[in-house]
Design a protein around this motif. Structure first.
Motif, PDB file in Angstrom:
ATOM      1  N   ALA A 274       0.864  -1.181   0.000  1.00 11.20           N
ATOM      2  CA  ALA A 274       0.000   0.000   0.000  1.00 11.20           C
ATOM      3  C   ALA A 274       0.898   1.227   0.000  1.00 11.20           C
ATOM      4  O   ALA A 274       1.850   1.309   0.782  1.00 11.20           O
TER       5      ALA A 274
ATOM      6  N   THR B 176       3.871   0.350   2.552  1.00 10.10           N
ATOM      7  CA  THR B 176       3.879  -0.655   3.614  1.00 10.10           C
ATOM      8  C   THR B 176       3.542  -1.996   2.984  1.00 10.10           C
ATOM      9  O   THR B 176       2.703  -2.096   2.096  1.00 10.10           O
TER      10      THR B 176
ATOM     11  N   PRO C 135     -21.283   0.382  -1.134  1.00  8.95           N
ATOM     12  CA  PRO C 135     -21.006  -0.771  -0.272  1.00  8.95           C
ATOM     13  C   PRO C 135     -19.534  -1.107  -0.143  1.00  8.95           C
ATOM     14  O   PRO C 135     -19.159  -2.240  -0.288  1.00  8.95           O
ATOM     15  N   TRP C 136     -18.650  -0.101   0.121  1.00  9.22           N
ATOM     16  CA  TRP C 136     -17.271  -0.532   0.343  1.00  9.22           C
ATOM     17  C   TRP C 136     -17.071  -0.990   1.779  1.00  9.22           C
ATOM     18  O   TRP C 136     -16.034  -1.473   2.131  1.00  9.22           O
ATOM     19  N   SER C 137     -18.131  -0.814   2.591  1.00 18.04           N
ATOM     20  CA  SER C 137     -18.028  -1.389   3.922  1.00 18.04           C
ATOM     21  C   SER C 137     -19.040  -2.509   4.097  1.00 18.04           C
ATOM     22  O   SER C 137     -18.995  -3.260   5.050  1.00 18.04           O
TER      23      SER C 137
ATOM     24  N   GLN D 293      -5.433   6.805   4.158  1.00 15.95           N
ATOM     25  CA  GLN D 293      -5.660   5.360   4.115  1.00 15.95           C
ATOM     26  C   GLN D 293      -7.070   5.010   4.557  1.00 15.95           C
ATOM     27  O   GLN D 293      -7.420   3.845   4.633  1.00 15.95           O
ATOM     28  N   THR D 294      -7.865   6.027   4.903  1.00 20.93           N
ATOM     29  CA  THR D 294      -9.244   5.765   5.297  1.00 20.93           C
ATOM     30  C   THR D 294     -10.162   6.712   4.521  1.00 20.93           C
ATOM     31  O   THR D 294      -9.708   7.697   3.939  1.00 20.93           O
ATOM     32  N   GLN D 295     -11.470   6.403   4.554  1.00 24.77           N
ATOM     33  CA  GLN D 295     -12.459   7.199   3.822  1.00 24.77           C
ATOM     34  C   GLN D 295     -12.449   8.667   4.196  1.00 24.77           C
ATOM     35  O   GLN D 295     -12.634   9.530   3.352  1.00 24.77           O
TER      36      GLN D 295
ATOM     37  N   GLN E 150     -13.728  -1.628  -5.492  1.00 26.23           N
ATOM     38  CA  GLN E 150     -14.335  -1.477  -4.165  1.00 26.23           C
ATOM     39  C   GLN E 150     -13.740  -2.487  -3.187  1.00 26.23           C
ATOM     40  O   GLN E 150     -13.516  -2.176  -2.021  1.00 26.23           O
TER      41      GLN E 150
ATOM     42  N   LYS F 178     -10.428  -1.109  -2.138  1.00 30.79           N
ATOM     43  CA  LYS F 178     -10.614  -0.022  -1.176  1.00 30.79           C
ATOM     44  C   LYS F 178     -10.879  -0.573   0.218  1.00 30.79           C
ATOM     45  O   LYS F 178     -10.336  -0.103   1.201  1.00 30.79           O
ATOM     46  N   LYS F 179     -11.733  -1.605   0.270  1.00 28.97           N
ATOM     47  CA  LYS F 179     -12.095  -2.210   1.547  1.00 28.97           C
ATOM     48  C   LYS F 179     -10.852  -2.755   2.235  1.00 28.97           C
ATOM     49  O   LYS F 179     -10.639  -2.551   3.412  1.00 28.97           O
TER      50      LYS F 179
ATOM     51  N   ASP G  77      -7.726  -1.851   1.706  1.00 31.13           N
ATOM     52  CA  ASP G  77      -6.876  -0.732   2.106  1.00 31.13           C
ATOM     53  C   ASP G  77      -7.372  -0.133   3.421  1.00 31.13           C
ATOM     54  O   ASP G  77      -6.603   0.188   4.302  1.00 31.13           O
ATOM     55  N   ASP G  78      -8.693  -0.012   3.506  1.00 36.39           N
ATOM     56  CA  ASP G  78      -9.297   0.602   4.683  1.00 36.39           C
ATOM     57  C   ASP G  78      -9.021  -0.177   5.954  1.00 36.39           C
ATOM     58  O   ASP G  78      -8.745   0.386   6.994  1.00 36.39           O
TER      59      ASP G  78
ATOM     60  N   SER H 235      -4.556  -0.823   6.785  1.00 39.61           N
ATOM     61  CA  SER H 235      -3.577   0.121   7.318  1.00 39.61           C
ATOM     62  C   SER H 235      -4.304   1.168   8.150  1.00 39.61           C
ATOM     63  O   SER H 235      -5.493   1.370   8.000  1.00 39.61           O
TER      64      SER H 235
END
Lengths: 459, 158
Positions: free
Chosen positions: A90, A109, A268-270, A311-313, B144, B147-148, B150-151, B154
């Protein structure tokens, strides 16, 4: 104790002073013996770290130097190259080249380890890859900051630094000239080399210690704000009170990117196993690093900065530069979807205490005033090792067989002055407070009950 | 000797007693003027149509009165290098229109380049036009998924 036949007023006074002197001596001795090894480690690793720029320039010459050409590739093209070669990594940061003959750096990383990949921006080829925690100077820094022991090590270093303060305070009391007039200077400012072995051993500790302790005091006071416990709390207090660094430069959170929840939360990426919402049209995409670099240029941030990739939304692009001189420092947070500058903290935006700490740190690291800063820093480091060793020799030269050689314990009454000082330091520096309690308990309850220890400590 | 019993307690207290950063602390320090930007597009867009797509600029919840320079960049898939540049037309206070007809079905990107004084905003929105091919759906799914990972993989750095 000698001369007790005629306890006149002046004699009593003299005796009292002598007892106080002894109690301070005991504490100077305890502190010195315990923290001497740590002070030596800190001085040596710090002395090496001072020369980080020169050491790294020599070690990583092949990774740093590139031949300038007329066309340059974009940061995102360079990042793509790094991603292609390290498909499981990443990308966490990008550092643009800061001079025409210097490579760009991409931080990645992989399997939980951080690496730096050096890229030639003209040819878009990878020059080399280093694991951050194994970089030589980083290892020295890790020893200097936490003795390679993580949080425990950080606390030990902080504790040793605080105790060094006690050594300086008690040392000044002990070395304070007792004679009047011209001879005052000798034995404090200038050593007496021809007045016998004992006096020479004393002066070879006291005289350099007097000069070095100014530098040592500076290093401790400028080093403490970045320690893990005291420093962190100190930073939080000053930041919250609005007198120190703005939040996120040292402590506190960075602002968040506006994720426009009503649109993105449905994506829906979560969520698991949901069909792709083909009808949900609207999704913001992350800014490219190229855009971030152009924003930096527009905002007048000079190259030499590092871009942390979110690295986060709701993360942000953080642009940070901690160059040699404190006044060039930058911490800038950029919304990852819109490019809006959410916070822009330069040296000028630090409040007074923040500015003082910032200068303290760059001088401590030896970068603020160029080569002279490094040389003076190195001299202080050598001096610290010298006074630790000469202090040890001084103790050896006075130590009777089978005993530690500490002066006899005085009465509690005389110790009052010293105790007050210790309590104040113990409150300001909790780690010192705790260890004072431990030593005091040992001094008070354990030593008197064990005859062998009592003899050994001369209590 | 009772002191000894309390020592571990005191020790834990000191080591854990950390104050916490005040989320409002930023108010004490230099602030930047903020303009919010939003690209608004209809839920579904057909190829060959000219949908109502606009950029809304707001400040403190109100439409921005000050005039801004807004340019759109539009490209399909990864062809950013071939992006079409279209200046926006002012519709009302803080609202800028895009007049564009999407030629075919697929995944487009609309980037709004907004300049107000020294504020420069550049949001990009993914716009899907018409029916997506199975291939495009798979690709979006993969992105997607990525992305998930990656989220969760890290953490956030300061």
């Amino acid at each position: 104790m000698e001369a007790q036949k005629e306890p006149s007023v002046s004699k009593k006074k003299q005796q009292k002073r002598r007892s106080l002197y002894q109690s301070v001596w005991r504490w100077h001795f305890y502190a010195g013996l315990i923290i001497m090894p740590f002070l030596i480690i800190l001085a040596i690793t710090g002395g090496v770290y001072l020369f980080k720029p020169q050491i790294e320039a020599a070690l990583y010459k092949d990774y740093y130097e590139v031949t300038p050409q007329t066309t340059v590739t974009t940061p995102s093209e360079q990042i793509n190259t790094v991603e292609a070669v390290n498909p499981n990594a990443a990308v966490t940061s990008y550092r643009p080249s800061d001079s025409p003959d210097r490579s760009a750096e991409v931080g990645i990383t992989e399997d939980g380890k951080a690496f730096t990949v050096y890229v030639d921006p003209y040819e878009n080829v990878i020059l080399g890859k280093l694991e951050d925690s194994y970089k030589l100077v980083n290892v020295f820094e890790k020893i200097h900051g936490e003795l390679l022991m993580g949080t425990v090590g950080d606390r030990i270093v902080e504790w040793a630094a605080c105790w060094a303060l006690i050594l300086i305070i008690t040392g000044v009391y002990l070395g304070w000239p007792k004679m009047k007039g011209k001879s005052k200077i000798r034995g404090v400012l200038v050593p007496r080399l021809n007045k016998g072995k004992k006096l020479r051993a004393r002066d070879l500790h006291v005289v350099p210690a007097f000069w070095i302790s100014l530098g040592l005091l500076f290093l401790i006071l400028t080093g403490l704000p970045w320690s893990g416990l005291w420093g962190n709390n100190f930073q939080i207090l000053t930041t919250n009170a609005g007198v120190g660094y703005p939040p996120s430069v040292w402590v506190g959170d960075a602002p968040a990117s506006d994720v426009k929840t009503k649109e993105i939360a449905d994506v829906p990426w979560s969520a698991e196993n949901l069909p792709v919402p083909v009808s949900t049209n609207q999704q913001y995409t992350q800014l490219s690093v190229d855009d971030v670099v152009s924003i930096a240029e527009e905002e007048g941030v000079k190259p030499g900065y590092n871009i942390m990739i979110p690295q986060t939304q709701d993360g942000v692009f953080t642009l940070s530069a901690f160059p040699p001189k404190a006044r060039d420092e930058v911490t800038m947070h950029i919304d990852q979807y819109t490019g809006a500058v959410l916070a822009d903290y330069r040296y000028d935006n630090y409040n007074t205490l923040g500015k003082v700490i910032a200068y303290g740190i760059t001088i401590h690291k030896g970068t603020e005033f160029g080569i002279w800063n490094q040389i003076i820093g190195l001299l202080v480091c050598i001096g610290i090792v010298g006074i630790a060793v000469s202090g040890f020799i001084l103790w050896l030269s006075r130590k009777p067989e089978g005993k530690l050689g500490s002066p006899k314990a005085p009465s509690d009454k005389v110790m009052k002055g010293v105790i007050v000082l210790m309590i104040i330091l113990g409150i300001i520096f909790p780690l010192v407070g705790i260890s004072i309690i431990v030593v005091w308990l040992f001094d008070r309850f354990v030593i008197p009950r064990v005859p062998a220890l009592k003899r050994f400590f001369n209590a | 000797m009772r002191f000894i019993k309390f020592t571990p307690l005191l020790l834990t207290f000191f080591l854990l007693a950390a104050c916490s950063a005040d989320p409002e602390a930023a108010d004490h320090y230099a602030k930047r003027e903020e303009v919010n930007v939003n690209i608004e597009a209809p839920e579904s867009i057909e190829a060959g149509s000219a949908p109502k797509i606009d950029v809304k600029l707001t400040q403190d919840g109100k439409s921005l009165e000050q005039e801004a320079t807004v340019n759109f960049l539009i490209w399909k898939d990864e062809n950013k290098a071939d992006a079409e540049e279209i200046p926006a037309s002012l519709d009302a206070d803080g609202t800028y229109l895009l007049e564009y007809t999407f030629p075919s079905d697929g995944v487009y990107f609309v980037k709004a380049d907004v300049t107000v004084d020294n504020i420069h905003l550049m949001p990009t929105k993914q716009i899907r036009v018409g029916e997506l091919t199975q291939e495009e759906i798979e690709k979006i799914k993969q992105e997607q998924e990525q992305k998930k990972q990656d989220d969760s993989g890290s953490h956030h750095h300061h």
